[in-house]
Each structure stands twice: as C-alpha cells, then as structure tokens.
Scaffold this active site. Structure first.
Site, PDB file in Angstrom:
ATOM      1  N   ASP A 134     -95.612   7.972 -14.929  1.00 34.01           N
ATOM      2  CA  ASP A 134     -96.867   8.270 -15.630  1.00 34.01           C
ATOM      3  C   ASP A 134     -96.914   7.536 -16.973  1.00 34.01           C
ATOM      4  O   ASP A 134     -97.970   7.425 -17.581  1.00 34.01           O
ATOM      5  CB  ASP A 134     -96.968   9.785 -15.896  1.00 34.01           C
ATOM      6  CG  ASP A 134     -98.064  10.448 -15.080  1.00 34.01           C
ATOM      7  OD1 ASP A 134     -99.001   9.751 -14.667  1.00 34.01           O
ATOM      8  OD2 ASP A 134     -97.965  11.673 -14.870  1.00 34.01           O
ATOM      9  N   LYS A 147    -103.120  11.928  -5.347  1.00 31.83           N
ATOM     10  CA  LYS A 147    -101.915  11.106  -5.568  1.00 31.83           C
ATOM     11  C   LYS A 147    -100.996  11.178  -4.352  1.00 31.83           C
ATOM     12  O   LYS A 147    -100.467  10.165  -3.886  1.00 31.83           O
ATOM     13  CB  LYS A 147    -101.198  11.561  -6.846  1.00 31.83           C
ATOM     14  CG  LYS A 147    -101.975  11.217  -8.120  1.00 31.83           C
ATOM     15  CD  LYS A 147    -101.447  11.928  -9.361  1.00 31.83           C
ATOM     16  CE  LYS A 147    -102.390  11.712 -10.547  1.00 31.83           C
ATOM     17  NZ  LYS A 147    -101.967  12.412 -11.773  1.00 31.83           N
ATOM     18  N   GLN A 187     -97.952  17.143 -13.579  1.00 30.46           N
ATOM     19  CA  GLN A 187     -99.398  17.141 -13.825  1.00 30.46           C
ATOM     20  C   GLN A 187     -99.715  17.988 -15.060  1.00 30.46           C
ATOM     21  O   GLN A 187     -99.249  19.129 -15.188  1.00 30.46           O
ATOM     22  CB  GLN A 187    -100.137  17.661 -12.588  1.00 30.46           C
ATOM     23  CG  GLN A 187    -101.642  17.512 -12.664  1.00 30.46           C
ATOM     24  CD  GLN A 187    -102.119  16.053 -12.668  1.00 30.46           C
ATOM     25  OE1 GLN A 187    -101.463  15.171 -12.119  1.00 30.46           O
ATOM     26  NE2 GLN A 187    -103.248  15.800 -13.283  1.00 30.46           N
TER      27      GLN A 187
HETATM   28  N1  GUN Z   1    -103.696  15.110 -16.474  1.00 31.14           N
HETATM   29  C1  GUN Z   1    -104.789  14.348 -16.659  1.00 31.14           C
HETATM   30  N2  GUN Z   1    -104.519  13.065 -16.386  1.00 31.14           N
HETATM   31  C2  GUN Z   1    -103.223  13.007 -16.013  1.00 31.14           C
HETATM   32  C3  GUN Z   1    -102.371  11.950 -15.591  1.00 31.14           C
HETATM   33  O1  GUN Z   1    -102.731  10.769 -15.508  1.00 31.14           O
HETATM   34  N3  GUN Z   1    -101.099  12.317 -15.297  1.00 31.14           N
HETATM   35  C4  GUN Z   1    -100.664  13.593 -15.387  1.00 31.14           C
HETATM   36  N4  GUN Z   1     -99.393  13.845 -15.100  1.00 31.14           N
HETATM   37  N5  GUN Z   1    -101.431  14.592 -15.769  1.00 31.14           N
HETATM   38  C5  GUN Z   1    -102.702  14.285 -16.085  1.00 31.14           C
END
Ligand code: GUN
Length: 290
Positions: free
Chosen positions: A119, A52, A96
């Site tokens: 998100d 990211k 995350q």
């Molecule tokens: N953990 C697994 N997928 C995601 C996601 O798309 N965003 C976040 N913040 N954590 C995750």
C-alpha cells in the site's frame, strides 16, 4: 474534453500484469500473494477489499482475506500482522483503513514489514519515496501516475494544485509530481481545509488533484479553462432517483467542471480503479523481490 477512462486503462494494465504473472510462474517464479486485513464491516471498506481480492483472482495472484471483528484489540491485530510478516508465502500486506477508533493506524502500519508494504504507507516506504530512492509508491498516487503516463500527459513545468494533505494521497502526490522524474518536474501547490484563498490558487492550476473527501467540492468557477482534473474522491450521497437511494460522486462537481476541462477522471470509473492497479503492480514487484 477527454475522459481519463479508468475502466479502459486499468483493463490494459491488468492484462499486462496477468501476462507477466503467467510468465513468472512458467519460469518457476513465485505466485504473488496479497494478504488483505479487514477489521469490522464498514460497507465501503468491504467493497474496496472485495474488489482487491477479486482483482487478485483475475490476475492469477494468490490472496488471503483476514477478517476480524471490531472488538479485536490493537495488540491482537499487531500479532496477526507479525504472523503475516513472518509468513514467507505472503508478498504483500494491506490493512484496510479506517480502523476502529481504539486501534492506531500509525502503530499498525509501522508494524508491517516494509518489504511487504504494497500500500506504500510505511514511514520507511514514504521516506524512501521522499528521497527519490526505489520504493513501493502509495497505491493511489501511483495509480494516478500510471493514468497520466497512459495518456502521455506531461506535467513538466505545469502548475499542479493538490487539494488535501492526507498521508496516503495528497502529501505523497505532491512529492511524486514535483520530483525530478517522469512523470514529475511539476510546480506543486498543496492546499487543504485551512487554505484561505483556495479559488485564487486553483484558478492558476494546469492540473488539479482533488483529494479532500468532500462531495462535489471543486466547482467550475474554481477551474481554469483547459485544466486537467484528477478526482480522487469517492463519496456516497443521497439520490432518490436510484433504486439504492444513493450514488457515488467525487470531490469534483463533474457535470459542472467537465466542459471546462481538457481531461477529467470520472467517479466511479476513474482513479479508484487505478489505485488497485498500483497495489497489484506493487504486489508483483514484492513477489519478484521475495
Ligand atoms: N482506505 C482508503 N483507501 C485505502 C487504500 O488505498 N488502502 C487501504 N489499506 N485503506 C484505504
């Protein structure tokens, strides 16, 4: 059978986003700025957050990575989130998941400013989405819609079977596929680990979205000839033929299912890359709003 190529589609979307950001900056607009919060050192989370942050650099976004040890308390983490909420330079915040067991993901997510919830996890964001109001869309379902749009796959009137009911993928996916919008207007069935007659249901699916988190769970005997297969799973399994001793597989048994499908997303190289596109599009939108 056609592969829904996340590498190609995400490259296309990222080049559009890059141009848009350049224009935004040239017109005196704000550079989108994503803050990523990573607690602990879960290798999968490290990899996701790393990609990211790299994508932000690639697109000309600003990014800030905040790393904390696993022993950070919930109160301390909430304080950090509040700082990001107040920081006017930050447009998007992602924490995350998963978080360590002593920290409630719900509490942390509920404390993110919804205007920075790129998100798409906050209850206000998801509530607006449920009601069809303008909102950020959860990044993975958003990425899947972008993929369907790119290939002009119309799901109107189709039977979409979503396997998995997580708050971040399965449940919002059912809402987005069934809403009166484009893409949308599908007939949707949500299946999960307690569904009794899963195979009977998946055999009637025109589209299967597999998001159950079990490696190679969907096999050819569960799939109708010509079905569209969207594989959200990212599972690491042992593979002695690889130098690393492991490899990534989806929730779909790709080799088994692909010949029967009309379209299928590979793992890796499918939905995972689209999730990042969803996140980046939300972050750009947040910057415009800010
Ligand atoms: N953990 C697994 N997928 C995601 C996601 O798309 N965003 C976040 N913040 N954590 C995750």
């Amino acid at each position: 059978m056609q592969i829904l190529d996340g590498v190609a589609v995400s490259a296309h979307i990222k080049s559009q986003l890059k141009q848009e950001v350049e224009q935004l900056k040239a017109n005196g607009g704000k550079t989108p700025h994503l803050a990523a919060v990573l607690v602990g050192n879960n290798p999968a989370s490290e990899a996701y957050v790393g990609s990211k942050v790299r994508t932000c650099q690639e697109l000309g976004f600003d990014s800030t990575l905040l790393r904390f040890d696993t022993d950070i308390t919930e109160a301390q983490l909430l304080e950090e989130v509040q700082k990001l909420n107040k920081d006017k330079s930050i447009d998007g915040i992602l924490v995350q998941l998963p978080l360590p067991d002593h920290i409630s993901p719900d509490v942390v997510i509920n404390n993110i400013d919804p205007s920075k919830d790129v998100d798409g996890f906050h209850p206000i964001t998801q509530g607006k989405m449920l009601l069809g109001q303008k909102s950020f869309l959860p990044a993975t379902p958003y990425g899947i819609l972008l993929m369907l749009e790119h290939y002009n796959i119309d799901v109107t009137g189709k039977h979409c079977v979503v396997i998995g009911r997580s708050n971040i993928v399965g449940t919002p996916m059912t809402i987005l596929l069934s809403r009166n919008a484009n893409p949308g207007n599908a007939t949707v069935t949500l299946c999960h680990s307690k569904t009794k007659n899963l195979k009977e249901i998946t055999l009637t699916a025109d589209v299967i979205v597999a998001a159950i988190g079990r490696p190679k769970y969907v096999t050819a005997d569960m799939v109708k000839e010509g079905a569209i297969i969207i594989d959200v799973g990212i599972n690491r399994i042992a593979d002695a033929t690889r130098k690393s001793g492991t490899r990534l597989v989806g929730d779909v048994d790709y080799e088994d299912v692909a010949p029967k499908s009309s379209y299928i997303t590979p793992v890796p190289g499918g939905v995972g890359l689209m999730t990042i596109c969803g996140l980046m599009k939300n972050t750009l939108e947040a910057a415009k709003q800010h």
